[in-house]
Structure formats: structure tokens, C-alpha cells
Motif scaffolding. Sequence first.
Motif, mmCIF file in Angstrom:
data_model
loop_
_atom_site.group_PDB
_atom_site.id
_atom_site.type_symbol
_atom_site.label_atom_id
_atom_site.label_comp_id
_atom_site.label_asym_id
_atom_site.label_seq_id
_atom_site.Cartn_x
_atom_site.Cartn_y
_atom_site.Cartn_z
ATOM 1 N N VAL A 578 0.839 -1.200 0.000
ATOM 2 C CA VAL A 578 0.000 0.000 0.000
ATOM 3 C C VAL A 578 0.875 1.252 0.000
ATOM 4 O O VAL A 578 0.575 2.242 -0.673
ATOM 5 C CB VAL A 578 -0.946 -0.029 1.221
ATOM 6 N N ALA A 579 1.991 1.207 0.755
ATOM 7 C CA ALA A 579 2.870 2.371 0.817
ATOM 8 C C ALA A 579 3.422 2.714 -0.560
ATOM 9 O O ALA A 579 3.486 3.894 -0.943
ATOM 10 C CB ALA A 579 4.005 2.096 1.790
ATOM 11 N N LEU A 580 3.816 1.701 -1.352
ATOM 12 C CA LEU A 580 4.351 1.964 -2.687
ATOM 13 C C LEU A 580 3.280 2.517 -3.621
ATOM 14 O O LEU A 580 3.562 3.376 -4.475
ATOM 15 C CB LEU A 580 4.956 0.682 -3.260
ATOM 16 N N GLN A 581 2.026 2.039 -3.470
ATOM 17 C CA GLN A 581 0.932 2.583 -4.285
ATOM 18 C C GLN A 581 0.718 4.067 -3.984
ATOM 19 O O GLN A 581 0.595 4.895 -4.892
ATOM 20 C CB GLN A 581 -0.350 1.794 -4.036
ATOM 21 N N LEU A 582 0.678 4.405 -2.689
ATOM 22 C CA LEU A 582 0.500 5.805 -2.310
ATOM 23 C C LEU A 582 1.671 6.659 -2.791
ATOM 24 O O LEU A 582 1.488 7.801 -3.224
ATOM 25 C CB LEU A 582 0.375 5.906 -0.786
ATOM 26 N N TRP A 583 2.862 6.127 -2.694
ATOM 27 C CA TRP A 583 4.056 6.880 -3.102
ATOM 28 C C TRP A 583 4.036 7.194 -4.594
ATOM 29 O O TRP A 583 4.518 8.249 -5.008
ATOM 30 C CB TRP A 583 5.302 6.067 -2.736
ATOM 31 N N GLU A 584 3.473 6.303 -5.405
ATOM 32 C CA GLU A 584 3.393 6.526 -6.845
ATOM 33 C C GLU A 584 2.296 7.520 -7.204
ATOM 34 O O GLU A 584 2.397 8.240 -8.200
ATOM 35 C CB GLU A 584 3.161 5.197 -7.573
ATOM 36 N N ARG A 585 1.241 7.579 -6.368
ATOM 37 C CA ARG A 585 0.074 8.394 -6.724
ATOM 38 C C ARG A 585 0.258 9.862 -6.372
ATOM 39 O O ARG A 585 -0.388 10.729 -6.946
ATOM 40 C CB ARG A 585 -1.169 7.849 -6.035
#
Length: 682
Positions: A578-585
Amino acid sequence: MSDTNPIQRLAQVLEKERERVARLWAKRLREELYEVEVPGKDLRAPLRQLLDELVRLLHDRGEDALRLWPEVVRPHGAFRYDQRFEPEDLAREFKALEAVLMRVYSRCEGGHLPPEVADLINELVGEASASAQASYSRVLRTEAVRFREAAVMESVLYHMDVGILLAELDGSVSFATQPVSRLLGVPIRSVVGARALTSMAPVLSQVNAHHPSGEPFRVADMPFMRALKESRPVRGVMMEVERPGGGAASLEMSATPIWEEGGELAGVIQTFTDRTEAAQKTRELSTAQDELRRLQGQLLQRTRAQSLGQLASGAAHALNNFLNVVRLRVTLLRREFKPEHLDALDRTVGQIGDLVSRLQEFNVQRTEEHLTDVVLDTVVREALELMRGELERGDSPLEVELKLEDPGKVHVDAGFLRELVVTLLLAARDRMKHAGKLTLITRRDGNAELSLRIQDAGPPFPVEALARLFDPLTREAGAPQSALQLAVVKDQVRRWGGELTVENVEGGVGGAFVVRLPRLREGHEEEPAASRRTEGPRRFQQTRRVLVVDDDLDNARMMAEVLGEEGYDVQLAQNAEVALQLWERRRYDAALLDAVMPDISGWDLARELRQRTPQALLAIVTGMDVRGQNRSTLALVDAVFRKPIDVGALDEFLSQSDVPGQEASPEEDPPGESIGPGAPGQ
């Protein structure tokens, strides 16, 4: 001729009849020495030389000829020894000369031989015979000694345990003693005769010769071959062989060049020595040392576990006291809100965090030291705080007296020094079976040293026990564990340039451990971090967006709430995916990462985020000790915060940024939104 003296008369006769005397002397000698096989000319030539010298001396030196001619004759004895004359043969030779001289003189004088001439001839021949006999005897004795030495040398060479071979310049082996055959397990004829490449190669193959490492032993590796090539001695070459008759052997070989008088190389002598027993004992000793290290490691782990158990018991007591304070304060807050209750709770939480931190530092498995400038009194107080619960529990708690004189700083590893003090406190406590008193004293010993003295009220140490106290191999009952701990402590103090001693207290009551360490001189303070950097200090602008990643939602939400009240835009992620998804968005200026998570660790997540956004602020938040991480891993993040977190320090860290703020792109989530399990609103 009657008016001349005997010497002149004899000289005149010999001058005229020299050849006849030599011929008659040789003929007479041949008749008496028919068993000696010497050619006629070889028999007469030395006789003629002796007569020539006699005539010359009689003419030139007169009466001195009686003294000089025997010296001329002396080498004649050694010469006849080489012609295999016996001592009796040499005596007959001079008897024959005497008879010939008298006969020839008498014939020249008409059958008359004056008594004074006869006496002269008798004296000359007698002295010459004695001189030749002495020379013969000396050679005979020398040869006897040589014979005995040769016999002894042969016996030694063939019966000693050292084999010897002689190598020629072309590499061929011209001589080898019997032990060479015995040590290699092959016949001598296999070694001697041909060149080394022809003779030694099959031998090395037959005995499966190899180096101790297992690599095959080649002819070029033989010491005599190397000595011939390098023109220098070669020592201590080891070779292992398997004899055809059975049995392995370890051979030590050395080679020494032999030089001619002109400085030219003549050959090489090589020795073989059987080191099988020594090699076997070395292997057994190495195995025993490995086993000893393993057992010492186990024992050290056991004693360390015992120390940790004792510390855990004392720490549990202290934690229960702290938790009791927390519970009572919470009860008071429920009844009535007062700021002092919150302050007291904050202090108690800080004390609990310090205690847990010190326990973790004690338990960490250090692989390297981190030397810093440490205040000695501070470390002593921290170690005592760790031990206080252990010292105070039980039916007979110990009294502790501190006499700390603030002696200054030492350059050591703070964690190691804390462990050291704890170990000595435990050792001192174990010496007192009942209630007693521990006294901790720090002082400055001159300008160069500081000392820490841990004094107990137990029985004095026996004099014979003082020397064995630090011996990890002592056999006394119950002693090995404590002795091993003390030996480790003593070695650690020595590496810091100090010493650890034990002594009895004056007056006959109690003993004391004394630690002496080099004092850190004034002005030797550690430089500020900023002054040591090659570049200028890294200045950051204010951070607005923070991503908190923690699988513990209670901790994550409390963190988000506290940071939100400080003015930060915080979003939560419960795992790395989830952290990587948020970081990309959307763009984040900082991320606070829990070190231990179910899927991947916070360190691995930090590596991924650092690759994607090199300028972002990254921090690890953990309740674990991070000194087990290597430097490359620690370099992935900008800071590490230990739980419980100091909010002020965290705010100071997050209020920095090295990138200017950016406007959110249209596709970014609205501020404050989180995704993933447990996110607000889900």
C-alpha cells in the motif's frame, strides 16, 4: 784426506760416488723389500733427491747438516706410506743406506774407514730414519682417525632418522642414504642415478606425494631443485606421502647449496626428516583448540544468558514499578485533569524507554566496537540502574554506596563498558551470601588514568585464588563460568589500553575489582558532526506531506494524530504494498517506516523509496536495537527514532526538506485520504 774433517771427507766421497750410492741403495732396498711393488725409477728417484740434498748441505752448511738433513728427509716417511711401505720397510731402507755409505767410503779410501767418519754416517742416517719414522707415524695416526670418522659417519648416515641425498648440477641424484629409502618406502636404486625428472617423477607418483593442502607434489617443488635454480637454501618444505608398503608419512625437507672454493655452485645436499608424529599431534591440537573454542563459546553464551536472566528479573521489578505509576496517574486523570499528571506520565514513559533501550544494548551481539568519548560516571549510573532491581530484591537486599568524583571521560565503547560494569557488579554481589554493602568509587589517578573501584563486603580472596580468578580453564567447582566472564572483561579492558585487577580490602574484610582506563585529556572532545563533513550542512525546507507506514494501526493512528496537530499532512499505510501505491500516486516529502513488518522490512522499503525519490526524507521508527545493521543499510535512511518517540525531535526532523514544495498534480488523492486496511473511513 786424513788432514780434513769427517764432514768434508764424506762430502767429497759423495760428490764423486753419488750415482753409485743411489744405485747400490736402490738395489739393496729391492732385495730386502721384494714384497713392495714399486717400479725401479719410482724407487730410485726419491733416493737420488735425498742424496743430492745431503751433498749440498754437507758442502754449504757443514756441521749444521746433522740438524737440517733429517728435516729434509721428514716428508719421505709420508711418501713411503702412500707407496704402501710398512714401518719395518722404512727402517730397512735407512739401514741399507748406512751400509752402502760405509761400503762406498771404505772402497774409495782403500778399505780404510776412520771411526769419526763411521760415527758421522751412523748419526746422519739415524737422525734421518727417526724423522722419516715420525712422519710415517703421524700419517698413520691421521689415517686411523679418518677411518674411524668415516666408519662413524657411515654408521650415522645409515642409522639416523634423517635421510640425506646429494644432487649434482644437472639435477641428478648421485648419492642417497638408507633412511631416504625407508622414509619414501622405495628402493635406493629408484632415486639414485638418473636425472631428477627421470628418477624422482615416478617415485613421487608411486608414493602419491602431495602438499599438506592436497595439491600434487611435483619434481620442481623438491627443495634441491629449487636450491639449484635459486642458488640459496630452501628450508621447511612439507610433503605427505603414502608408502607402497602401507602407512602415510609427513616429511620435512630442506636443501643447502654446496660451493666450490672459487665461489661456484658444486651441488646441493637435501635432508628428509620424518614429521609424521609431530604433524599428527599438530592436527590433534588444532582439533582440540577448535573444540575448546566451541565449548568456551557455549559457556560464554550460557553465562551471558544467565546474566541476561538476572537482568531481566531486576528489569521486570523496575518495569512493574513504572507501570504501577502509569496506572495510578491514569486513575488520577480520570478523576481530575491536571497537567502535572501528564508531565509525570511523560517522564515515566521516558524512564521505561531508557530501561528497555539499555536492556537491548546489553543483549545486542556486537561484532565491532564503536569507540566514543564516554563520561565514566554516567555509564556507572546506567549500569547500576540496570542492576538496581536485581540488587534490591530478595530477603537480604544489598546497600549500594556511590562515591563518584566525576573523574572525566574515557574513549571506549559505551555499550561494552556498561556490560563490563554489570558483570563486575554481579561478580561482587555473588561473593556476598547475605545482606551487605557495595561501594562504587570513581576517581582520577594522576593525569593519565581514571579508575573504577567496585568494593564488596564479602570474604577476602585467598592469596592463591587471586592469580586464578581470571583463568577461564580453572577446575574449581562453580568457577569456570565466572572466570570466563572475568577473563573476557579483562581482555576487553586491555584492548582499551587499561587493566583490570582484583585485590583484598585493607583490614581483612571484602575484596575489590579495580578497572583502570586511560583518561581522555581535555581538548580531545569529539568534533561536531557538521565540522567533520566534507560538504556543508544539509539544510532542509519545511516538510508538508508525510507517509506513515506501520502494521500496528494503533501506533500509526496515534502518530498521524500527533503529527496532524503539528500541521503536517499525514497519510497511513499498513504494509509496504500500500505504501508503494500511495508513493506513486502523489509526492511525499518524508516517510516514517516501521522497521519490522510482515511482508518486507522497513529497511527494504526504504531502499525502494530511496531509488524512486532520492531527495525524500526517510526515517526508521523501531523499538529494536539497530546496531546489528551494517553501514550500507543504515545509510539508506536519514534518521532512526527509537520507541517511545520524542515528538519534539521528530518535529525538528520533519520540519526540514531539501526540495522545494511542489503543487499536487490533478491525479493525486485529496489531502488526508488513506488507502489500505484500517485506513480512516474504511
